[in-house]
Design a protein around this motif. Structure first.
Motif, PDB file in Angstrom:
ATOM      1  N   HIS A   6       0.817  -1.218   0.000  1.00 32.32           N
ATOM      2  CA  HIS A   6       0.000   0.000   0.000  1.00 32.32           C
ATOM      3  C   HIS A   6       0.850   1.267   0.000  1.00 32.32           C
ATOM      4  O   HIS A   6       0.461   2.277  -0.566  1.00 32.32           O
ATOM      5  N   ARG A   7       2.034   1.195   0.626  1.00 31.05           N
ATOM      6  CA  ARG A   7       2.842   2.394   0.838  1.00 31.05           C
ATOM      7  C   ARG A   7       4.316   2.031   0.800  1.00 31.05           C
ATOM      8  O   ARG A   7       4.710   0.965   1.256  1.00 31.05           O
ATOM      9  N   ILE A   8       5.106   2.954   0.255  1.00 32.72           N
ATOM     10  CA  ILE A   8       6.560   2.781   0.258  1.00 32.72           C
ATOM     11  C   ILE A   8       7.165   4.066   0.810  1.00 32.72           C
ATOM     12  O   ILE A   8       6.628   5.154   0.597  1.00 32.72           O
ATOM     13  N   HIS A   9       8.236   3.928   1.580  1.00 28.12           N
ATOM     14  CA  HIS A   9       8.876   5.129   2.111  1.00 28.12           C
ATOM     15  C   HIS A   9      10.399   5.002   2.036  1.00 28.12           C
ATOM     16  O   HIS A   9      10.934   3.898   1.922  1.00 28.12           O
ATOM     17  N   ALA A  10      11.060   6.144   2.089  1.00 28.48           N
ATOM     18  CA  ALA A  10      12.518   6.189   2.042  1.00 28.48           C
ATOM     19  C   ALA A  10      13.016   7.226   3.033  1.00 28.48           C
ATOM     20  O   ALA A  10      12.411   8.282   3.205  1.00 28.48           O
ATOM     21  N   MET A  37       7.729  10.643  -5.393  1.00 28.92           N
ATOM     22  CA  MET A  37       7.618  10.552  -3.943  1.00 28.92           C
ATOM     23  C   MET A  37       7.536  11.958  -3.360  1.00 28.92           C
ATOM     24  O   MET A  37       8.097  12.901  -3.907  1.00 28.92           O
ATOM     25  N   ARG A  38       6.807  12.073  -2.262  1.00 28.51           N
ATOM     26  CA  ARG A  38       6.660  13.382  -1.626  1.00 28.51           C
ATOM     27  C   ARG A  38       7.372  13.386  -0.282  1.00 28.51           C
ATOM     28  O   ARG A  38       7.456  12.353   0.391  1.00 28.51           O
ATOM     29  N   VAL A  47      22.962  14.188  12.834  1.00 29.18           N
ATOM     30  CA  VAL A  47      22.602  14.455  11.443  1.00 29.18           C
ATOM     31  C   VAL A  47      21.083  14.478  11.291  1.00 29.18           C
ATOM     32  O   VAL A  47      20.343  13.894  12.089  1.00 29.18           O
ATOM     33  N   ASP A  48      20.630  15.175  10.257  1.00 26.30           N
ATOM     34  CA  ASP A  48      19.212  15.259   9.935  1.00 26.30           C
ATOM     35  C   ASP A  48      18.771  14.027   9.137  1.00 26.30           C
ATOM     36  O   ASP A  48      19.608  13.290   8.592  1.00 26.30           O
ATOM     37  N   ASP A  49      17.478  13.843   9.061  1.00 27.17           N
ATOM     38  CA  ASP A  49      16.891  12.750   8.280  1.00 27.17           C
ATOM     39  C   ASP A  49      15.643  13.285   7.589  1.00 27.17           C
ATOM     40  O   ASP A  49      14.833  13.976   8.207  1.00 27.17           O
ATOM     41  N   MET A  50      15.508  12.995   6.313  1.00 21.24           N
ATOM     42  CA  MET A  50      14.301  13.355   5.562  1.00 21.24           C
ATOM     43  C   MET A  50      13.571  12.071   5.183  1.00 21.24           C
ATOM     44  O   MET A  50      14.203  11.075   4.831  1.00 21.24           O
ATOM     45  N   VAL A  51      12.251  12.120   5.252  1.00 13.16           N
ATOM     46  CA  VAL A  51      11.428  10.960   4.923  1.00 13.16           C
ATOM     47  C   VAL A  51      10.552  11.313   3.717  1.00 13.16           C
ATOM     48  O   VAL A  51       9.882  12.345   3.708  1.00 13.16           O
ATOM     49  N   PHE A  52      10.590  10.436   2.722  1.00  6.76           N
ATOM     50  CA  PHE A  52       9.768  10.557   1.519  1.00  6.76           C
ATOM     51  C   PHE A  52       8.859   9.340   1.451  1.00  6.76           C
ATOM     52  O   PHE A  52       9.221   8.266   1.935  1.00  6.76           O
ATOM     53  N   ALA A  53       7.679   9.501   0.825  1.00  8.10           N
ATOM     54  CA  ALA A  53       6.752   8.373   0.732  1.00  8.10           C
ATOM     55  C   ALA A  53       5.882   8.484  -0.512  1.00  8.10           C
ATOM     56  O   ALA A  53       5.774   9.544  -1.130  1.00  8.10           O
ATOM     57  N   MET A  54       5.252   7.356  -0.827  1.00  9.31           N
ATOM     58  CA  MET A  54       4.295   7.297  -1.926  1.00  9.31           C
ATOM     59  C   MET A  54       3.299   6.183  -1.622  1.00  9.31           C
ATOM     60  O   MET A  54       3.682   5.128  -1.108  1.00  9.31           O
ATOM     61  N   LEU A  55       2.033   6.434  -1.955  1.00  5.69           N
ATOM     62  CA  LEU A  55       0.985   5.428  -1.829  1.00  5.69           C
ATOM     63  C   LEU A  55       0.769   4.753  -3.180  1.00  5.69           C
ATOM     64  O   LEU A  55       1.044   5.343  -4.231  1.00  5.69           O
TER      65      LEU A  55
END
Length: 72
Positions: free
Chosen positions: A15-19, A37-38, A54-62
């Protein structure tokens, strides 16, 4: 990557993927955005890595976003 996303959302039925990505990795961020991906989050100094915060950014898509993009 498009073939992998197709597999994940198609036959694997996810249903969902993230990075999660280091915000300094501009090439990776550009790739994720080019795939549609947003960005969902930017966590500041949340990980201790190699002696520094360190920082971390999360991207995802449905899956529905993937299929809508594929129909364009």
């Amino acid at each position: 990557m498009r073939a992998l996303f197709g597999q994940v959302f198609g036959p694997w039925g996810r249903h969902r993927i993230h990075a999660s990505v280091d915000p300094r990795n501009l090439a990776c961020i550009a790739l994720l955005r080019s795939l549609g991906m947003r960005q969902e989050a930017h966590h500041h100094e949340c990980l201790w890595l190699h002696g520094e915060w360190v920082d971390d950014m999360v991207f995802a898509m449905l899956a529905r976003e993937w299929y809508a993009r594929a129909q364009r």
